[in-house]
Design an enzyme around this catalytic site. Structure first.
Site, PDB file in Angstrom:
ATOM      1  N   ASP A  91       0.826  -1.215   0.000  1.00 22.94           N
ATOM      2  CA  ASP A  91       0.000   0.000   0.000  1.00 22.94           C
ATOM      3  C   ASP A  91       0.854   1.256   0.000  1.00 22.94           C
ATOM      4  OD1 ASP A  91      -2.500  -0.901  -0.120  1.00 22.94           O
ATOM      5  OD2 ASP A  91      -3.072  -0.408   1.933  1.00 22.94           O
ATOM      6  N   CYS A 130     -21.015 -10.929  -0.292  1.00 28.48           N
ATOM      7  CA  CYS A 130     -20.534 -11.612  -1.493  1.00 28.48           C
ATOM      8  C   CYS A 130     -20.609 -13.141  -1.326  1.00 28.48           C
ATOM      9  CB  CYS A 130     -19.090 -11.194  -1.782  1.00 28.48           C
ATOM     10  SG  CYS A 130     -18.402 -12.040  -3.205  1.00 28.48           S
TER      11      CYS A 130
HETATM   12 FE1  SF4 Z   1     -19.409 -10.868  -5.011  1.00 27.87          FE
HETATM   13 FE2  SF4 Z   1     -19.286 -10.478  -7.636  1.00 27.87          FE
HETATM   14 FE3  SF4 Z   1     -21.664 -10.895  -6.443  1.00 27.87          FE
HETATM   15 FE4  SF4 Z   1     -20.346  -8.614  -6.060  1.00 27.87          FE
HETATM   16  S1  SF4 Z   1     -21.167  -9.339  -7.986  1.00 27.87           S
HETATM   17  S2  SF4 Z   1     -21.333  -9.861  -4.480  1.00 27.87           S
HETATM   18  S3  SF4 Z   1     -18.208  -9.295  -6.064  1.00 27.87           S
HETATM   19  S4  SF4 Z   1     -19.972 -12.342  -6.608  1.00 27.87           S
END
Ligand code: SF4
Ligand code: SF4
Length: 339
Positions: A126, A243
């Site tokens: 970073d 996610c």
């Molecule tokens: Fe996860 Fe992709 Fe769904 Fe977003 S779009 S929650 S990054 S799987």
């Protein structure tokens, strides 16, 4: 120098504590990757993102003769019960990850230089003008999801990255990003409380609560965003928590990622931190980046957003503070209680 064997470099990376390692050729990055993001204003006032653009796009300017970019990743996911209700993003609950990853990279470099005397390296966590996610994707270690996070197969997006440039070739390079596993999912976009995800894995930093609670130390957080901060004081994990690719997290065993005492504090306690408590709890953690007043300001916003009636006495006291951001945040929070 003949090309370095990735098999032994992988062993070395594992021995010093990294969970994943990948290799990419140190070839230039197309300028549109960086420029379109910065020009659209998505970097908010993080001027440093646009600075040193030439070096970001061509690491051979950072290390003459650069041939290889090594990406290291550490899983940091922990679900310790004492930090279950912490309003601090997971990555920031333990010891400052910069020092953890830096220590590991230092050990890697030292061993590398012992085996290959004279090898040139340039590294950063970073820091330094390096586009970590681009290099990580090129190495094949994962891909950038719609939530803007780097997603790996084994650890989901609960990873921290470090980057090391070498002026030597390796025997095997990754072949671009891993397959995109987002598919038609849009959970992160729909869950982001401020609409900061603007598609194609890009994050509008101006609207992202991670940016607002950490990097925006000098200005007030726009009111439209404050109201979404009811359980956030430092960073935001919402687009990672929802996610589906993070459904099977792997517990990070290293004590370096274990939550520190500060992760056991609630929003009220963080809002009311004394300078002595700050000095006791915060140094050595990533929270130090928000500084004393920034951390308290965020916690006060969170109390206001949650309309936390029991916080009234504390907010009244803080509304007379000498620190301007703390005082005005407390005044705003009191108005929320009244509304
Ligand atoms: Fe996860 Fe992709 Fe769904 Fe977003 S779009 S929650 S990054 S799987
Ligand atoms: Fe939105 Fe929070 Fe993700 Fe930022 S970190 S994009 S505010 S969900």
């Amino acid at each position: 120098m003949s090309s370095l064997p990735t098999a032994s470099l992988r062993q070395l990376a594992e021995a010093v504590g990294f969970d994943l390692v990948g290799f990419s050729r140190a070839e230039p990055i197309p300028p549109e990757v960086l420029c379109s993001w910065v020009e659209a204003g998505y970097a908010a006032d993080m001027d440093w993102m646009g600075e040193r653009a030439a070096e970001r796009l061509d690491v051979r300017l950072l290390l003459p003769g650069a041939k290889t970019v090594v990406t290291f990743a550490n899983n940091y996911y922990r679900d310790d019960p004492e930090a279950a209700d912490s309003p601090i993003a997971r990555y920031a609950r333990g010891r400052d990850y910069h020092s953890t990853l830096r220590d590991r990279m230092k050990a890697f470099r030292k061993a590398l230089q012992e085996t290959y005397p004279g090898i040139g390296t340039y590294g950063g966590v970073d820091s330094g003008p390096m586009m970590e996610k681009v290099w990580a994707a090129r190495s094949g270690m994962g891909y950038v999801g719609k939530n803007g996070c780097f997603i790996t197969e084994r650890y989901g997006s609960w990873v921290l990255l470090a980057t090391l440039i070498l002026d030597a070739e390796v025997d095997v390079y990754g072949e671009g990003p891993a397959a995109d596993r987002c598919g038609p999912c849009r959970r992160c976009l729909l869950s982001c409380p401020t609409g900061a995800l603007v598609g194609n894995g890009r994050v509008d930093a101006r609207a992202c609560l991670s940016y607002q609670t950490i990097e925006n130390r000098n200005q007030e957080v726009p009111e439209a965003f404050r109201v979404a901060m009811d359980s956030l004081v430092f960073g935001c994990d919402i687009c990672q928590d929802v996610c589906p690719l993070n459904r099977k997290p792997v517990f990070a065993e290293s004590p370096r990622f274990a939550p520190r005492a500060v992760a056991g504090l609630g929003v009220m306690e963080l809002a009311g931190l004394t300078p002595e408590q700050y000095a006791q709890f915060v140094p050595g953690t990533a929270l130090a980046r928000a500084r004393y007043d920034g951390l308290r300001r965020n916690a006060i916003y969170a109390l206001g957003a949650a309309r936390h009636e029991q916080a009234r006495a504390l907010l009244e006291k803080l509304s007379g503070e000498s620190s301007e951001p703390v005082r005005s945040a407390a005044q705003w929070a009191l108005l929320q209680l009244a509304s």
